[in-house]
Design an enzyme around this catalytic site. Structure first.
Site, PDB file in Angstrom:
ATOM      1  N   LYS A 216     -57.250  -0.002   6.254  1.00 58.99           N
ATOM      2  CA  LYS A 216     -57.314  -1.448   6.293  1.00 58.99           C
ATOM      3  C   LYS A 216     -56.025  -1.983   6.920  1.00 58.99           C
ATOM      4  O   LYS A 216     -55.004  -1.314   6.769  1.00 58.99           O
ATOM      5  CB  LYS A 216     -57.361  -1.881   4.833  1.00 58.99           C
ATOM      6  CG  LYS A 216     -58.006  -3.136   4.520  1.00 58.99           C
ATOM      7  CD  LYS A 216     -57.847  -3.447   3.056  1.00 58.99           C
ATOM      8  CE  LYS A 216     -57.524  -4.901   2.950  1.00 58.99           C
ATOM      9  NZ  LYS A 216     -56.270  -5.212   2.339  1.00 58.99           N
TER      10      LYS A 216
ATOM     11  N   LYS B 177     -63.248   3.156  -6.340  1.00 57.68           N
ATOM     12  CA  LYS B 177     -63.120   2.918  -7.783  1.00 57.68           C
ATOM     13  C   LYS B 177     -64.430   3.289  -8.476  1.00 57.68           C
ATOM     14  O   LYS B 177     -65.507   2.848  -8.068  1.00 57.68           O
ATOM     15  CB  LYS B 177     -62.788   1.438  -8.051  1.00 57.68           C
ATOM     16  CG  LYS B 177     -61.433   1.000  -7.491  1.00 57.68           C
ATOM     17  CD  LYS B 177     -61.153  -0.466  -7.844  1.00 57.68           C
ATOM     18  CE  LYS B 177     -59.983  -1.036  -7.048  1.00 57.68           C
ATOM     19  NZ  LYS B 177     -58.664  -0.531  -7.410  1.00 57.68           N
TER      20      LYS B 177
ATOM     21  N   GLU C 103     -54.313 -10.947  -9.632  1.00 61.00           N
ATOM     22  CA  GLU C 103     -53.208  -9.981  -9.628  1.00 61.00           C
ATOM     23  C   GLU C 103     -51.964 -10.588 -10.265  1.00 61.00           C
ATOM     24  O   GLU C 103     -51.745 -11.797 -10.174  1.00 61.00           O
ATOM     25  CB  GLU C 103     -52.878  -9.573  -8.191  1.00 61.00           C
ATOM     26  CG  GLU C 103     -54.042  -8.924  -7.479  1.00 61.00           C
ATOM     27  CD  GLU C 103     -53.613  -8.275  -6.168  1.00 61.00           C
ATOM     28  OE1 GLU C 103     -53.314  -7.080  -6.182  1.00 61.00           O
ATOM     29  OE2 GLU C 103     -53.564  -8.984  -5.151  1.00 61.00           O
TER      30      GLU C 103
ATOM     31  N   HIS D 203     -62.541  -6.290   0.111  1.00 66.54           N
ATOM     32  CA  HIS D 203     -62.719  -5.920  -1.301  1.00 66.54           C
ATOM     33  C   HIS D 203     -63.732  -6.813  -2.045  1.00 66.54           C
ATOM     34  O   HIS D 203     -64.630  -6.318  -2.721  1.00 66.54           O
ATOM     35  CB  HIS D 203     -61.385  -5.980  -2.036  1.00 66.54           C
ATOM     36  CG  HIS D 203     -60.312  -5.154  -1.395  1.00 66.54           C
ATOM     37  ND1 HIS D 203     -60.584  -3.996  -0.705  1.00 66.54           N
ATOM     38  CD2 HIS D 203     -58.966  -5.313  -1.328  1.00 66.54           C
ATOM     39  CE1 HIS D 203     -59.444  -3.483  -0.254  1.00 66.54           C
ATOM     40  NE2 HIS D 203     -58.454  -4.264  -0.612  1.00 66.54           N
TER      41      HIS D 203
ATOM     42  N   ASP E 235     -56.750 -10.619   3.441  1.00 66.39           N
ATOM     43  CA  ASP E 235     -56.306  -9.423   2.722  1.00 66.39           C
ATOM     44  C   ASP E 235     -57.348  -8.925   1.713  1.00 66.39           C
ATOM     45  O   ASP E 235     -57.458  -7.730   1.470  1.00 66.39           O
ATOM     46  CB  ASP E 235     -54.990  -9.757   1.997  1.00 66.39           C
ATOM     47  CG  ASP E 235     -54.311  -8.538   1.402  1.00 66.39           C
ATOM     48  OD1 ASP E 235     -54.374  -7.468   2.046  1.00 66.39           O
ATOM     49  OD2 ASP E 235     -53.714  -8.651   0.309  1.00 66.39           O
TER      50      ASP E 235
ATOM     51  N   HIS F  29     -60.639   0.672  -0.145  1.00 66.98           N
ATOM     52  CA  HIS F  29     -60.355   1.522  -1.312  1.00 66.98           C
ATOM     53  C   HIS F  29     -61.064   1.037  -2.584  1.00 66.98           C
ATOM     54  O   HIS F  29     -61.157   1.771  -3.556  1.00 66.98           O
ATOM     55  CB  HIS F  29     -58.846   1.674  -1.531  1.00 66.98           C
ATOM     56  CG  HIS F  29     -58.213   0.504  -2.215  1.00 66.98           C
ATOM     57  ND1 HIS F  29     -57.842  -0.630  -1.548  1.00 66.98           N
ATOM     58  CD2 HIS F  29     -57.909   0.284  -3.513  1.00 66.98           C
ATOM     59  CE1 HIS F  29     -57.326  -1.485  -2.410  1.00 66.98           C
ATOM     60  NE2 HIS F  29     -57.351  -0.957  -3.607  1.00 66.98           N
TER      61      HIS F  29
ATOM     62  N   LYS G  71     -52.361 -13.856  -5.900  1.00 69.43           N
ATOM     63  CA  LYS G  71     -51.157 -13.129  -6.327  1.00 69.43           C
ATOM     64  C   LYS G  71     -50.461 -13.937  -7.417  1.00 69.43           C
ATOM     65  O   LYS G  71     -50.562 -15.172  -7.440  1.00 69.43           O
ATOM     66  CB  LYS G  71     -50.193 -12.989  -5.148  1.00 69.43           C
ATOM     67  CG  LYS G  71     -50.772 -12.245  -3.959  1.00 69.43           C
ATOM     68  CD  LYS G  71     -50.569 -10.758  -4.103  1.00 69.43           C
ATOM     69  CE  LYS G  71     -51.111 -10.024  -2.905  1.00 69.43           C
ATOM     70  NZ  LYS G  71     -51.572  -8.680  -3.251  1.00 69.43           N
TER      71      LYS G  71
HETATM   72  C1  BG6 Z   1     -54.904  -4.170  -0.957  1.00 69.91           C
HETATM   73  C2  BG6 Z   1     -54.241  -5.469  -0.600  1.00 69.91           C
HETATM   74  O1  BG6 Z   1     -55.877  -3.848  -0.005  1.00 69.91           O
HETATM   75  O2  BG6 Z   1     -55.508  -4.277  -2.236  1.00 69.91           O
HETATM   76  C3  BG6 Z   1     -53.207  -5.824  -1.651  1.00 69.91           C
HETATM   77  O3  BG6 Z   1     -53.628  -5.369   0.671  1.00 69.91           O
HETATM   78  C4  BG6 Z   1     -53.826  -5.837  -3.029  1.00 69.91           C
HETATM   79  O4  BG6 Z   1     -52.602  -7.092  -1.367  1.00 69.91           O
HETATM   80  C5  BG6 Z   1     -54.594  -4.542  -3.286  1.00 69.91           C
HETATM   81  O5  BG6 Z   1     -52.793  -5.982  -3.979  1.00 69.91           O
HETATM   82  C6  BG6 Z   1     -55.373  -4.629  -4.579  1.00 69.91           C
HETATM   83  O6  BG6 Z   1     -55.888  -3.362  -4.872  1.00 69.91           O
HETATM   84  P1  BG6 Z   1     -55.965  -2.826  -6.364  1.00 69.91           P
HETATM   85  O7  BG6 Z   1     -56.633  -1.504  -6.251  1.00 69.91           O
HETATM   86  O8  BG6 Z   1     -54.556  -2.778  -6.857  1.00 69.91           O
HETATM   87  O9  BG6 Z   1     -56.773  -3.849  -7.091  1.00 69.91           O
END
Ligand code: BG6
Length: 496
Positions: A153, A187, A221, A245, A240, A183, A345
């Site tokens: 990504k 999960k 987050e 996601h 992002d 990613h 964030k």
């Molecule tokens: C990433 C983003 O792809 O995913 C980040 O670039 C983000 O900004 C992260 O914090 C979140 O992933 P996870 O697995 O920590 O929820």
């Protein structure tokens, strides 16, 4: 397996720990070999030492990846298979030397001659690196030997650039050789959404507009942008997190049942649902998508600075660190059911979840009792942390009068399964090795996702925010996000 970006952060935080876990579970063959390629001029010995330090640092830590115990024999097994090649990705000579190096390994180690190239590098290298791999003859498959490329990504930064990147890499590779990583699909809890929906007779009949009032998808987050200011200034929360996601969560939740678990059957259904999301016109984009940027505040009991004070961030930055939007899916299953998405964030708590709100029962029966309002049923898929699934419903509060309370049936992964520390990349890397692309993004899925995000990106670019920063670090997000739901007579589930 060849990692480009071998000295980088991703390699040490996620890719190598995932390989270690795979080795520990005997998922890598004796002939497996790992080649690191990076600009850094170091020896294989130094690369191994750098990774060994990183791995030891994960023992007993409670971070993104942790190890209860560091199995020396496994690590030794893996490090013995590692070699390192210093090289500049923009120099064709690097690929020529790599080709020779790999041919040498085929002979000495007796590898099967398959190649997995992992592009753990900045996105500007994706296109050129694939072209250079092709030019050096490294992507040509012959006989039963495969050549697969994992692309990290971000895949493009808008619709046009994603299309251009797809077109560029498809000049060299066939679609089935390309593994675009998101990613979130690594999960377990995300993979489990399909099992929940399609391996149970109970839920699927409820999974439609007749029963469901709306869906809330949250990725909150407690981290700020940390050292990623340079990247984040150009990306922002929408790029992002949303077309990748959050849309993965949305498509897993909303897709029609595929005919099989075949990679293309699953991915076709996921793409279809994203294509069914109604595109917002410019006015709707400004109304149905809200953005925020964090100011100073307290997160997890610590004072933190505002986004504009972060390193490599402009003091008058208009980059959003929070986004919430309302999307609708124009098909028979979901017409009229809003999907509200939010991510940000430095919020109050860390929680990624999909919350499904069922229609409320009629009140009539309870008129004339102490019950003032009906309690809606929610089903919560907790993606992380505290992975699990909860079903909330009303129960009678014990006592002589009729009073209701909300109770919860709760499934927690950790009370059923022995969940080992994993990065989520184990499955993805393993799947790439066995040629299963189910958990990777196809070109059309990526483009469909950007297509939905594009009107919002455009509307925002044409209307710079005037109220940033508009939420305090450590809060629930901007007031505008609450208003977005309040307009529809709804409210976000509070962040714990
Ligand atoms: C990433 C983003 O792809 O995913 C980040 O670039 C983000 O900004 C992260 O914090 C979140 O992933 P996870 O697995 O920590 O929820």
């Amino acid at each position: 397996m060849v990692i480009f970006g071998a000295a980088g952060d991703l390699t040490k935080r996620l890719v190598v720990p995932a390989l270690y876990n795979l080795a520990n579970n005997h998922r890598l063959s004796e002939q497996f070999r790992l080649v690191g390629v990076d600009l850094a001029d170091m020896s294989a010995e130094q690369w191994r030492a750098h990774l060994t330090d990183a791995m030891k640092g994960y023992v007993g830590k409670d971070g993104e990846f942790h190890l209860d115990e560091f199995v020396q024999t496994t690590w030794q097994w893996l490090t013995e298979k590692m070699s390192y090649l210093p090289g500049d990705l923009s120099n064709p000579d690097t690929y020529r030397r790599l080709d020779q190096h790999l041919a040498g390994l085929d002979k000495t180690a007796g590898t099967a001659g398959n190649r997995l190239f992992y592009l753990a590098v900045a996105d500007r290298f994706f296109g050129p690196a694939v072209a250079a791999l092709g030019a050096a003859g490294l992507t040509a498959e012959s006989g039963r030997q495969w050549r697969h490329v994992i692309i990290e990504k971000p895949f493009g930064h808008d619709l046009a650039s994603a299309k251009a990147l797809n077109a560029e890499i498809l000049k060299t590779l066939r679609e089935r050789q390309i593994y675009r990583i998101d990613h979130f699909l690594g999960k377990e809890t995300v993979q489990n959404i399909m099992v929940l929906r399609f391996a149970n007779g109970l839920f699927e009949p409820l999974w439609n507009r007749q029963q469901i009032d709306h869906v809330q998808i949250t990725a909150a987050e407690t981290v700020g942008v940390e050292q990623r200011g340079k990247f984040y200034e150009k990306a922002g929360a929408l790029r992002d997190m949303v077309p990748n996601h959050l849309f993965q969560l949305l498509s897993m939740t909303a897709m029609e049942p595929p005919l099989s678990f075949d990679a293309d059957a699953v991915r076709a259904k996921k793409t279809e649902i994203i294509q069914a999301i109604k595109l917002l016109d410019p006015d709707e984009a400004l109304k149905d998508a809200v953005r925020g940027q964090y100011g100073t505040g307290r997160v997890l009991d610590e004072e933190v600075r505002s986004y504009r004070q972060e390193p490599n961030v402009a003091p008058n930055s208009t980059t959003e660190t929070y986004v919430a939007c309302k999307l609708t899916i124009d098909n028979w299953r979901w017409a009229g059911v809003p999907f509200y998405l939010r991510t940000g964030k430095y919020l109050k708590s860390r929680s990624t979840e999909i919350a499904i709100r069922f229609h409320q029962a009629p009140y009539a029966l309870f008129r004339g009792t102490d019950v003032e309002r009906m309690h809606p049923n929610w089903m919560i898929l907790r993606i992380q942390p505290d992975e699990g699934i909860a079903l909330e419903f009303a129960a009678k509060y014990p006592g002589p009068t009729v009073r209701l309370d909300t109770v919860s049936m709760n499934f927690a992964y950790k009370s059923y399964f022995n969940v080992e520390g994993s990065t989520g990349y184990e499955t993805l890397i393993y799947d790439c090795m066995i040629g299963d692309a189910t958990l990777f993004q196809r070109a059309d899925t990526v483009e469909a996702s950007w297509q939905v995000a594009q009107p919002i990106l455009d509307a925002w670019a044409n209307n710079p925010p005037r109220d940033f920063p508009n939420y305090a670090a450590g809060s629930d997000g901007p007031a505008a996000a609450d208003e977005l739901l309040a307009r529809d007579g709804r409210a976000w589930r509070p962040l714990a």
